[in-house]
Scaffold this active site. Structure first.
Site, PDB file in Angstrom:
ATOM      1  N   THR A  40       0.833  -1.207   0.000  1.00 44.38           N
ATOM      2  CA  THR A  40       0.000   0.000   0.000  1.00 44.38           C
ATOM      3  C   THR A  40       0.865   1.254   0.000  1.00 44.38           C
ATOM      4  O   THR A  40       0.568   2.234  -0.704  1.00 44.38           O
ATOM      5  CB  THR A  40      -0.925   0.004   1.221  1.00 44.38           C
ATOM      6  OG1 THR A  40      -1.762  -1.151   1.179  1.00 44.38           O
ATOM      7  CG2 THR A  40      -1.789   1.251   1.258  1.00 44.38           C
ATOM      8  N   HIS A  43       2.177   1.957  -3.427  1.00 46.76           N
ATOM      9  CA  HIS A  43       1.155   2.567  -4.283  1.00 46.76           C
ATOM     10  C   HIS A  43       1.040   4.070  -4.004  1.00 46.76           C
ATOM     11  O   HIS A  43       0.912   4.879  -4.935  1.00 46.76           O
ATOM     12  CB  HIS A  43      -0.197   1.901  -4.052  1.00 46.76           C
ATOM     13  CG  HIS A  43      -0.310   0.526  -4.623  1.00 46.76           C
ATOM     14  ND1 HIS A  43      -0.283   0.275  -5.968  1.00 46.76           N
ATOM     15  CD2 HIS A  43      -0.459  -0.678  -4.016  1.00 46.76           C
ATOM     16  CE1 HIS A  43      -0.409  -1.026  -6.176  1.00 46.76           C
ATOM     17  NE2 HIS A  43      -0.508  -1.623  -5.008  1.00 46.76           N
TER      18      HIS A  43
END
Length: 343
Positions: A40, A43
């Site tokens: 995450t 990203h």
């Protein structure tokens, strides 16, 4: 305090100075010792389509962490200054049907620490008391920092009984590796893991899987034959998010087999539902951790000798965050840790 911040809606992160946080009535402040880099976070760093539509800026990122409680709010009842804690990164509403029934991992209003709210890639982090797990026994700070993804692995690995079962894990990233450790520790007969990265498969061999299979070269059916299996896998854990992995998993399941699916596919895809029906397979989605039953299981597994040290392969001071993120993104690693105690 120093914090790693997504300062604007564009690629990149900035290590900058921010005011130290203060706790609300139900909050605690943690001096952060270690943090783990998650997919995450990658990203958010690269600012892909998902991050652009999800993440507000500016934002302190990060949700995998461990540290010491240094301040508590006026309504805090359990956590104490000096406690060594890990943080649960899912912030739940507490008022929906599932929350009120104790099924907080199913809260439809879940928000993410370091995704929707300021996170833990900083010298200090603030979060609700109900989101911390106090370590009553000694835990290595590096391991404590990855209790969040470790919890994903435990939730996946123990959602179905594995004692004496033949287990297939598709995806040898950090969560897949930890799931393999858990399945082996919990009494699985054979543990097979697949990937297309020889580096990750070598890490899997180090954690003690029975067979690590490069599916770019060898089919899962061949792995069955190599282990003398004839009826398929009893339990599978899909953690890669690759459509081909789930399809091949279904082909190689025993009748009555059970599949725990944690991997998030990037888009919709087709599977052979006839095989699911005719084999009477169970496919269960897994998201996050059961709060806090999974955390209890994690602590007990470590206390009973589970060793996660081979999964953690790289450590960097927070000042070298660019190098740390590049290492994590390259994929030739297990878990990457940032140390926030060094200047």
């Amino acid at each position: 305090m120093r914090a790693l911040v997504k300062t604007s809606p564009a690629p990149g992160l900035e290590l900058t100075e921010l005011p130290d946080p203060t706790p609300g009535a139900n909050d605690i402040v943690v001096q952060v010792f270690r943090t783990g880099i998650c997919g995450t976070d990658l990203h958010i760093d690269s600012w892909d389509e998902w991050a652009a539509r999800t993440v507000p800026t500016p934002l302190v990122i990060g949700h995998e962490f461990a540290g010491e409680v240094v301040a508590v709010g006026s309504a805090v009842t359990q956590a104490q200054v000096g406690d060594f804690v890990s943080g649960e990164g899912h912030l739940v509403c507490g008022t929906c049907r599932n929350c009120r029934a104790g099924r907080r991992h199913l809260c439809a209003n879940t928000r993410g620490l370091g995704v929707h709210h300021n996170g833990a890639f900083a010298e200090y982090a603030v979060l609700p008391e109900q989101n911390v797990w106090v370590h009553r026994e000694h835990v290595d700070p590096d391991v404590a920092a990855i209790f969040d993804p470790f919890g994903n692995a435990v939730h996946t690995a123990l959602t179905f009984p594995v004692v004496g079962e033949d287990v297939l894990i598709t995806g040898a990233g950090p969560i897949g590796l930890m799931a393999a450790c858990v399945a082996r520790h919990a009494g699985a007969r054979n543990v097979v893991i697949t990937d297309v990265s020889e580096h990750r498969l070598e890490l899997a061999r180090r954690v003690g899987v029975d067979l690590a299979v490069n599916v770019a070269e060898t089919g899962i059916a061949d792995a069955q034959a190599k282990l003398g299996m004839s009826e398929g896998f009893d339990v599978a854990m899909e953690v890669s998010g690759q459509p081909s992995a789930l399809r091949e998993t279904i082909e190689n399941m025993a009748h009555g087999g059970r599949i725990a699916m944690l991997g998030l596919p990037a888009e919709r895809f087709q599977i052979d539902w006839s095989a699911v029906v005719l084999k009477m397979l169970t496919v269960k989605g897994i998201y996050g951790r059961e709060m806090f039953e999974t955390w209890y299981s994690m602590s007990v597994l470590l206390q009973s000798g589970l060793d996660l040290s081979p999964v953690i392969t790289h450590r960097f001071p927070c000042t070298r965050h660019v190098e740390a993120f590049e290492t994590a993104r390259a994929g030739r690693c297990g878990k990457v840790i940032l140390d926030w105690t060094v200047r």
